[in-house]
Design a protein around this motif. Structure first.
Motif, PDB file in Angstrom:
ATOM      1  N   HIS A   1      -9.831 -13.581  55.115  1.00 37.05           N
ATOM      2  CA  HIS A   1      -9.343 -13.981  56.435  1.00 37.05           C
ATOM      3  C   HIS A   1     -10.240 -13.472  57.566  1.00 37.05           C
ATOM      4  CE1 HIS A   1      -5.903 -14.761  59.346  1.00 37.05           C
ATOM      5  NE2 HIS A   1      -6.792 -14.093  60.074  1.00 37.05           N
TER       6      HIS A   1
ATOM      7  N   HIS B   1      -6.068 -12.444  51.273  1.00 37.94           N
ATOM      8  CA  HIS B   1      -4.767 -12.804  50.688  1.00 37.94           C
ATOM      9  C   HIS B   1      -4.946 -14.134  49.962  1.00 37.94           C
ATOM     10  CE1 HIS B   1      -4.292 -15.881  53.817  1.00 37.94           C
ATOM     11  NE2 HIS B   1      -4.667 -14.993  54.704  1.00 37.94           N
TER      12      HIS B   1
ATOM     13  N   HIS C   1      -0.269 -19.270  60.989  1.00 41.86           N
ATOM     14  CA  HIS C   1      -0.239 -18.167  60.028  1.00 41.86           C
ATOM     15  C   HIS C   1       1.170 -17.640  59.763  1.00 41.86           C
ATOM     16  CE1 HIS C   1      -2.223 -15.288  57.435  1.00 41.86           C
ATOM     17  NE2 HIS C   1      -3.359 -15.903  57.692  1.00 41.86           N
TER      18      HIS C   1
ATOM     19  N   HIS D   1     -10.353 -21.045  60.011  1.00 42.42           N
ATOM     20  CA  HIS D   1     -11.196 -20.472  58.964  1.00 42.42           C
ATOM     21  C   HIS D   1     -12.682 -20.586  59.325  1.00 42.42           C
ATOM     22  CE1 HIS D   1      -8.337 -20.703  55.216  1.00 42.42           C
ATOM     23  NE2 HIS D   1      -7.651 -20.421  56.319  1.00 42.42           N
TER      24      HIS D   1
ATOM     25  N   HIS E   1      -4.404 -18.149  49.061  1.00 40.68           N
ATOM     26  CA  HIS E   1      -4.118 -19.319  49.892  1.00 40.68           C
ATOM     27  C   HIS E   1      -3.340 -20.344  49.067  1.00 40.68           C
ATOM     28  CE1 HIS E   1      -4.512 -21.299  53.703  1.00 40.68           C
ATOM     29  NE2 HIS E   1      -5.293 -20.323  54.129  1.00 40.68           N
TER      30      HIS E   1
ATOM     31  N   HIS F   1      -4.666 -20.051  63.378  1.00 37.25           N
ATOM     32  CA  HIS F   1      -5.827 -19.451  62.721  1.00 37.25           C
ATOM     33  C   HIS F   1      -6.850 -20.531  62.384  1.00 37.25           C
ATOM     34  CE1 HIS F   1      -8.249 -17.142  60.019  1.00 37.25           C
ATOM     35  NE2 HIS F   1      -7.734 -17.604  58.908  1.00 37.25           N
TER      36      HIS F   1
ATOM     37  N   TRP G   1      -9.146  -8.961  56.447  1.00 35.82           N
ATOM     38  CA  TRP G   1      -8.235  -8.741  55.318  1.00 35.82           C
ATOM     39  C   TRP G   1      -8.299  -9.954  54.410  1.00 35.82           C
ATOM     40  CZ3 TRP G   1      -2.745 -10.691  55.172  1.00 35.82           C
ATOM     41  CH2 TRP G   1      -2.481 -11.628  56.175  1.00 35.82           C
TER      42      TRP G   1
ATOM     43  N   HIS H   1      -4.640 -23.511  60.803  1.00 38.18           N
ATOM     44  CA  HIS H   1      -3.206 -23.579  60.491  1.00 38.18           C
ATOM     45  C   HIS H   1      -2.418 -22.475  61.164  1.00 38.18           C
ATOM     46  CE1 HIS H   1      -3.281 -20.163  57.552  1.00 38.18           C
ATOM     47  NE2 HIS H   1      -4.513 -20.572  57.321  1.00 38.18           N
TER      48      HIS H   1
ATOM     49  N   HIS I   1      -8.447 -15.791  49.794  1.00 38.80           N
ATOM     50  CA  HIS I   1      -9.049 -16.210  51.062  1.00 38.80           C
ATOM     51  C   HIS I   1      -9.408 -14.972  51.870  1.00 38.80           C
ATOM     52  CE1 HIS I   1      -9.824 -17.928  54.914  1.00 38.80           C
ATOM     53  NE2 HIS I   1      -8.768 -17.368  55.459  1.00 38.80           N
TER      54      HIS I   1
HETATM   55 CU1  C2O Z   1      -5.098 -15.638  56.598  1.00 39.36          CU
HETATM   56 CU2  C2O Z   1      -5.691 -19.648  56.058  1.00 39.36          CU
HETATM   57  O1  C2O Z   1      -5.420 -17.670  56.347  1.00 39.36           O
END
Ligand code: C2O
Ligand code: CU
Length: 505
Positions: free
Chosen positions: A118, A158, A487, A446, A160, A444, A156, A485, A116
């Motif tokens: 971010h 990461h 974080h 998206h 999901h 957060h 950044w 959501h 994902h």
């Molecule tokens: Cu860093 Cu759903 O996110």
């Protein structure tokens, strides 16, 4: 859980037809089937059309990323963990706004994964949310991410999936604007992290401990108390009675613990742009550089009216860019783990002088900068207009049952459209986060950045304090299905997520 008859049982049920029909009618599976038909799909023409409107340079940035098990040396502690080959805190992905980023992901992990991106307002089918925007990438599998880099700034990425981001699976994505006037001599990316994987436990073990439930001891003044891998009473005047739930043995800056810190070197008087990213799972940090003043210039990628501060608070997922003018000597770069009586450390060296140690702390400040102190730069403020739709997102749940949720509904990532909230393209949407819990949450969104009230900054992640509300606005200009959501990776995984989906026109 409902027991749903399968098709064969249904057909052979004969005399039970009435009952079976009743069951089928109340099973939420049929509900979600009707849901999905009326919302824009990730691969639809609307998504392609939005992508075609983004400005493009024609340059392609191509990278490969392999998620794989690795063994790290963290200041003498050996940690078996998962990380990316091809990117890390000190090896960001980077491109210019308008470039096409092509990332070939290979999954060499024993579990499914995804990537994902971010904070990016990117095309929906590249957002990396399994079962919502793509299929999970199975062990041994691969996925080709390809999208236009939509905005300059500090971002950044990461996975999901589950609690994977609380391992070593994260790295910065820096998007440059070649036309931006660089008012600094150097820049450093500074990634903050709370670390436990392979040292005291795995994130999955931590989640299992949390899910057993804890009594909420928020507000105790005795300092944090460790129980297994969890913490009780980690309170911070900046965040409230419960600043975090997880015990971390290490806090890292750019993958380095305080006993083996990264040293940044510069010349006295040089102006340095810091791009600070909180990649933690359950820790808010107060960041500062000893004896230096920060001039905050951006948050979550977007410019703000420059603002001076001694230190700045970052919830998980938040980013701040700040410029410092380097002094002469050796200085501590500090990220205080709020409520946890520990800190991450790096060193800024421009001359001689003894290297600071972990004993160097930031001077206590009652009022470090937070997002609510900042104003959006005029170029990125949302134009004034009436709100077309308000979505109330009540943050609910607690430590006792570990039932974190939004509007009392816990996300099931096998059926992420089940409770989707609809919006329409072109609308101005207000999100009203109402925190009914006793804990703070970094919320957060998206695919969009919202604006904080009163001309506040453009952000994709913002702290909502316990018992408080935060109303933000965004323009629905990026069709698709998007998560919003908490974080805190453990809260999110427990269910504090929902989907905001564009309705078909
Ligand atoms: Cu860093 Cu759903 O996110
Ligand atoms: Cu939370």
């Amino acid at each position: 859980m409902h027991s749903t008859l399968n098709r064969r049982q249904f057909l052979t049920a004969g005399a039970l037809t009435l009952t079976a029909a009743g069951l089928a009618g109340c099973s939420s599976r049929s509900g979600s089937a009707t849901n999905t038909t009326s919302f824009v799909k990730p691969g639809s023409a609307a998504v392609t059309a939005a992508e075609a409107k983004r400005r493009r340079t024609g340059t392609v940035v191509q990278r490969t990323l392999t998620a794989e098990p690795v063994t790290l040396d963290l200041g003498g502690k050996t940690a078996k963990t998962w990380a990316y080959r091809g990117a890390s805190a000190t090896e960001p992905l980077r491109g210019n706004v308008g470039d096409t980023l092509k990332v070939a992901l290979t999954n060499d992990l024993p579990d499914p994964t995804s990537v994902h991106w971010h904070g990016l307002a990117l095309r929906n089918d590249m957002d990396g949310v399994p079962n919502l925007t793509q299929k999970p990438v199975q062990p041994g599998g691969s996925f080709a991410y390809e999208f236009t880099l939509p905005e300059p700034g500090t971002f950044w990425f990461h996975p999901h999936v589950g609690t994977q981001l609380d391992r070593g699976l994260y790295a910065p994505l820096i998007i440059d604007d070649p036309n931006e006037k660089a008012d600094y001599d150097k820049e450093w990316v500074i990634v903050l992290d709370d670390w436990l994987d392979g040292v005291t436990a795995t994130p999955d073990q931590v989640l299992a401990e949390l899910e057993k439930g804890m009594i909420d001891h928020g507000g105790m003044d005795m300092g944090p108390m460790r129980m297994g891998n969890t913490l009780m009473g980690a309170s911070s005047p900046l965040l409230g009675g419960d600043a975090g739930d997880v015990y971390y043995p290490l806090y890292l800056i750019n993958g380095k613990p305080a006993n083996d810190p990264q040293t940044f070197t510069a010349k006295p008087g040089e102006r340095i742009r810091l791009r600070i990213i909180n990649a933690g799972g359950d820790t808010a940090f107060r960041f500062g550089v000893a004896e230096h003043q920060l001039t905050i210039t951006h948050t979550d990628g977007f410019p703000v009216e420059p603002s001076k501060a001694e230190s700045v608070v970052l919830g998980m997922g938040e980013r701040y860019d700040a410029v410092i003018t380097a002094g002469d000597g050796a200085f501590a770069v500090i990220a205080e783990a709020l409520g946890k009586q520990d800190q991450a450390l790096a060193v800024l060296r421009t001359g001689s002088g003894t290297a600071p140690t972990k004993k160097t702390t930031l001077p206590p400040t009652k009022t470090p900068a937070t997002a609510s102190d900042l104003r959006a730069a005029s170029a990125v403020g949302l134009p004034q207009r009436a709100v077309d739709r308000t979505l109330v997102l009540e943050l609910t749940g607690g430590m006792e049952k570990y039932d974190w949720a939004i509007n009392g509904k816990r996300m099931d990532m096998d059926r992420p459209m089940r409770d989707a909230l609809g919006i329409k393209q072109g609308e101005r949407v207000a999100l009203e986060f109402k925190n009914s819990t006793t804990m703070w949450h970094p919320m957060h969104l998206h695919g969009h950045t919202y604006q904080l009230p009163g001309g506040g900054p453009r952000k994709d992640t913002a702290i909502v304090l316990p018992g408080k509300a935060l109303r933000v606005e965004f323009d629905a200009d990026n069709p698709g299905r998007w998560l919003t959501h908490c974080h805190n990776v453990y809260h999110g995984e427990a269910g504090m997520m929902t989907t905001i989906a564009y309705q078909e026109n």
